[in-house]
Design a protein around this motif. Structure first.
Motif, PDB file in Angstrom:
ATOM      1  N   SER A   1      18.269  74.044  60.784  1.00 42.49           N
ATOM      2  CA  SER A   1      19.549  73.899  59.992  1.00 42.49           C
ATOM      3  C   SER A   1      20.988  74.688  60.217  1.00 42.49           C
ATOM      4  N   GLU A   2      21.817  74.032  60.457  1.00 46.27           N
ATOM      5  CA  GLU A   2      23.035  74.841  60.609  1.00 46.27           C
ATOM      6  C   GLU A   2      23.474  75.692  59.463  1.00 46.27           C
ATOM      7  N   GLU A   3      23.009  75.415  58.549  1.00 40.79           N
ATOM      8  CA  GLU A   3      23.361  75.931  56.954  1.00 40.79           C
ATOM      9  C   GLU A   3      22.490  77.267  56.956  1.00 40.79           C
ATOM     10  N   GLU A   4      21.451  77.480  57.637  1.00 45.73           N
ATOM     11  CA  GLU A   4      20.798  78.594  57.305  1.00 45.73           C
ATOM     12  C   GLU A   4      20.247  79.592  58.553  1.00 45.73           C
ATOM     13  N   ILE A   5      20.328  80.918  58.313  1.00 43.32           N
ATOM     14  CA  ILE A   5      19.894  81.818  59.235  1.00 43.32           C
ATOM     15  C   ILE A   5      19.064  82.873  58.689  1.00 43.32           C
ATOM     16  N   ILE A   6      18.589  83.657  59.620  1.00 47.20           N
ATOM     17  CA  ILE A   6      17.418  84.455  59.155  1.00 47.20           C
ATOM     18  C   ILE A   6      18.056  85.838  59.405  1.00 47.20           C
ATOM     19  N   SER A   7      18.005  86.648  58.567  1.00 46.96           N
ATOM     20  CA  SER A   7      18.778  87.961  58.733  1.00 46.96           C
ATOM     21  C   SER A   7      18.039  89.064  58.043  1.00 46.96           C
ATOM     22  N   LEU A   8      18.351  90.105  58.311  1.00 45.47           N
ATOM     23  CA  LEU A   8      17.750  91.546  57.822  1.00 45.47           C
ATOM     24  C   LEU A   8      18.793  91.998  56.692  1.00 45.47           C
ATOM     25  N   SER A   9      18.243  92.117  55.532  1.00 44.62           N
ATOM     26  CA  SER A   9      19.089  92.715  54.447  1.00 44.62           C
ATOM     27  C   SER A   9      19.363  94.341  54.807  1.00 44.62           C
ATOM     28  N   ASN A  10      20.614  94.606  54.949  1.00 42.43           N
ATOM     29  CA  ASN A  10      20.900  96.064  55.450  1.00 42.43           C
ATOM     30  C   ASN A  10      20.450  96.927  54.025  1.00 42.43           C
ATOM     31  N   LEU A  11      20.550  96.339  52.876  1.00 36.76           N
ATOM     32  CA  LEU A  11      20.002  97.376  51.677  1.00 36.76           C
ATOM     33  C   LEU A  11      18.786  97.460  51.579  1.00 36.76           C
ATOM     34  N   SER A  12      17.794  96.684  51.500  1.00 35.59           N
ATOM     35  CA  SER A  12      16.357  96.656  51.708  1.00 35.59           C
ATOM     36  C   SER A  12      15.557  96.677  52.866  1.00 35.59           C
ATOM     37  N   GLY A  13      16.156  96.182  53.878  1.00 33.94           N
ATOM     38  CA  GLY A  13      15.244  96.030  55.239  1.00 33.94           C
ATOM     39  C   GLY A  13      14.483  94.805  55.319  1.00 33.94           C
ATOM     40  N   GLU A  14      14.363  94.133  54.189  1.00 37.81           N
ATOM     41  CA  GLU A  14      13.563  92.972  54.155  1.00 37.81           C
ATOM     42  C   GLU A  14      14.190  91.824  55.045  1.00 37.81           C
TER      43      GLU A  14
ATOM     44  N   ALA B   1       9.654  88.444  54.900  1.00 33.28           N
ATOM     45  CA  ALA B   1       9.035  89.641  55.230  1.00 33.28           C
ATOM     46  C   ALA B   1       9.802  90.857  54.730  1.00 33.28           C
ATOM     47  N   GLN B   2       8.600  91.972  54.548  1.00 32.07           N
ATOM     48  CA  GLN B   2       9.253  93.196  54.028  1.00 32.07           C
ATOM     49  C   GLN B   2      10.062  93.943  55.086  1.00 32.07           C
ATOM     50  N   ASN B   3       9.863  93.638  56.233  1.00 27.25           N
ATOM     51  CA  ASN B   3      10.543  94.271  57.378  1.00 27.25           C
ATOM     52  C   ASN B   3      10.561  93.402  58.744  1.00 27.25           C
ATOM     53  N   ILE B   4      11.378  93.921  59.687  1.00 25.92           N
ATOM     54  CA  ILE B   4      11.254  93.092  60.893  1.00 25.92           C
ATOM     55  C   ILE B   4      10.155  93.411  61.595  1.00 25.92           C
ATOM     56  N   GLU B   5       9.340  94.436  61.745  1.00 26.51           N
ATOM     57  CA  GLU B   5       7.958  94.753  62.078  1.00 26.51           C
ATOM     58  C   GLU B   5       7.198  93.710  61.889  1.00 26.51           C
ATOM     59  N   ILE B   6       6.806  93.433  60.473  1.00 28.57           N
ATOM     60  CA  ILE B   6       6.133  92.544  59.832  1.00 28.57           C
ATOM     61  C   ILE B   6       6.493  91.171  60.250  1.00 28.57           C
ATOM     62  N   PHE B   7       7.603  90.647  60.077  1.00 29.01           N
ATOM     63  CA  PHE B   7       8.233  89.228  60.601  1.00 29.01           C
ATOM     64  C   PHE B   7       7.736  89.120  62.175  1.00 29.01           C
ATOM     65  N   LEU B   8       8.249  89.978  63.175  1.00 30.04           N
ATOM     66  CA  LEU B   8       7.709  89.858  64.363  1.00 30.04           C
ATOM     67  C   LEU B   8       6.216  89.459  64.600  1.00 30.04           C
ATOM     68  N   LYS B   9       5.443  90.343  64.024  1.00 29.63           N
ATOM     69  CA  LYS B   9       4.055  90.194  64.161  1.00 29.63           C
ATOM     70  C   LYS B   9       3.490  88.757  63.617  1.00 29.63           C
ATOM     71  N   HIS B  10       4.189  88.266  62.851  1.00 24.51           N
ATOM     72  CA  HIS B  10       3.577  87.042  62.307  1.00 24.51           C
ATOM     73  C   HIS B  10       4.479  85.622  63.083  1.00 24.51           C
ATOM     74  N   LEU B  11       5.357  86.145  64.086  1.00 21.92           N
ATOM     75  CA  LEU B  11       5.930  85.074  64.714  1.00 21.92           C
ATOM     76  C   LEU B  11       5.020  84.331  65.745  1.00 21.92           C
ATOM     77  N   GLN B  12       5.086  83.291  65.869  1.00 31.22           N
ATOM     78  CA  GLN B  12       4.269  82.338  67.061  1.00 31.22           C
ATOM     79  C   GLN B  12       5.293  81.811  67.912  1.00 31.22           C
TER      80      GLN B  12
END
Length: 189
Positions: free
Chosen positions: A139-152, A167-178
């Protein structure tokens, strides 16, 4: 946190490259990058370039972004963008298709920093919490980002307040990517 993020990114990248090798018999290919210089480029085939990740050769810092906005960034975003040079990678997170953004070259790293600054300036003008993009979606209207406040890791619509927690953080996000190849033109070599 920086080392865990870098390790998780390298692990996903290795799984992505292995997936390409198993399914197509060659390194990952990109139809968006032929003719664009990069330490990653190993061969051009038709309208595609084959690539392999390479170590990041610049100082591992996003200080230019921090200085431009007088902001301190989450250390994990620095690790994410300064661990390696690589092509963008298609993936799935749960059922969501996405393209994980990566730095292709030293010149691309300068553009990335300018884009991060622009994104953060827009967020500031709209009085929205600061985020740093890490992936695009179908979707051109959605992106995946890191919250600079929480790290989520969140799914957001730039310019809007509503976000979806991923995801709670980038590490968890990356571990669940396929790794996901889809039906892109990149596959047809």
């Amino acid at each position: 946190m920086m080392q865990q993020t870098a390790d998780a990114l390298r692990d996903f990248t290795a799984r992505y490259c292995q997936h390409w090798q198993q399914h197509y018999g060659h390194a990952p290919a990109s139809a968006d990058l032929p003719g664009v210089p990069s330490p990653c480029a190993i061969e051009e085939r038709g309208d595609c370039v084959l690539w392999q990740p390479q170590p990041f050769s610049l100082p591992p810092s996003l200080e230019a972004v921090e200085r431009a906005l007088d902001i301190q960034l989450q250390p994990s975003i620095t690790a994410f963008y300064t661990s390696q040079f690589a092509g963008d990678m298609q993936a799935r997170y749960a059922q969501r298709k996405l393209t994980l953004l990566q730095v292709w070259s030293e010149e691309d790293f300068l553009r990335l920093q300018e884009n991060l600054i622009g994104h953060l300036v827009m967020k500031r003008r709209l009085k929205l919490p600061p985020t740093l993009f890490i992936a695009t979606t179908d979707s051109e209207e959605e992106i995946i980002s890191l919250s600079n406040l929480s790290g989520e890791v969140i799914l957001e619509q730039p310019g809007r307040k509503n976000v979806e927690f991923l995801a709670q953080n980038i590490e968890i996000f990356l571990k669940h990517l396929q790794p996901f190849m889809g039906g892109s033109a990149d596959n047809a070599l």
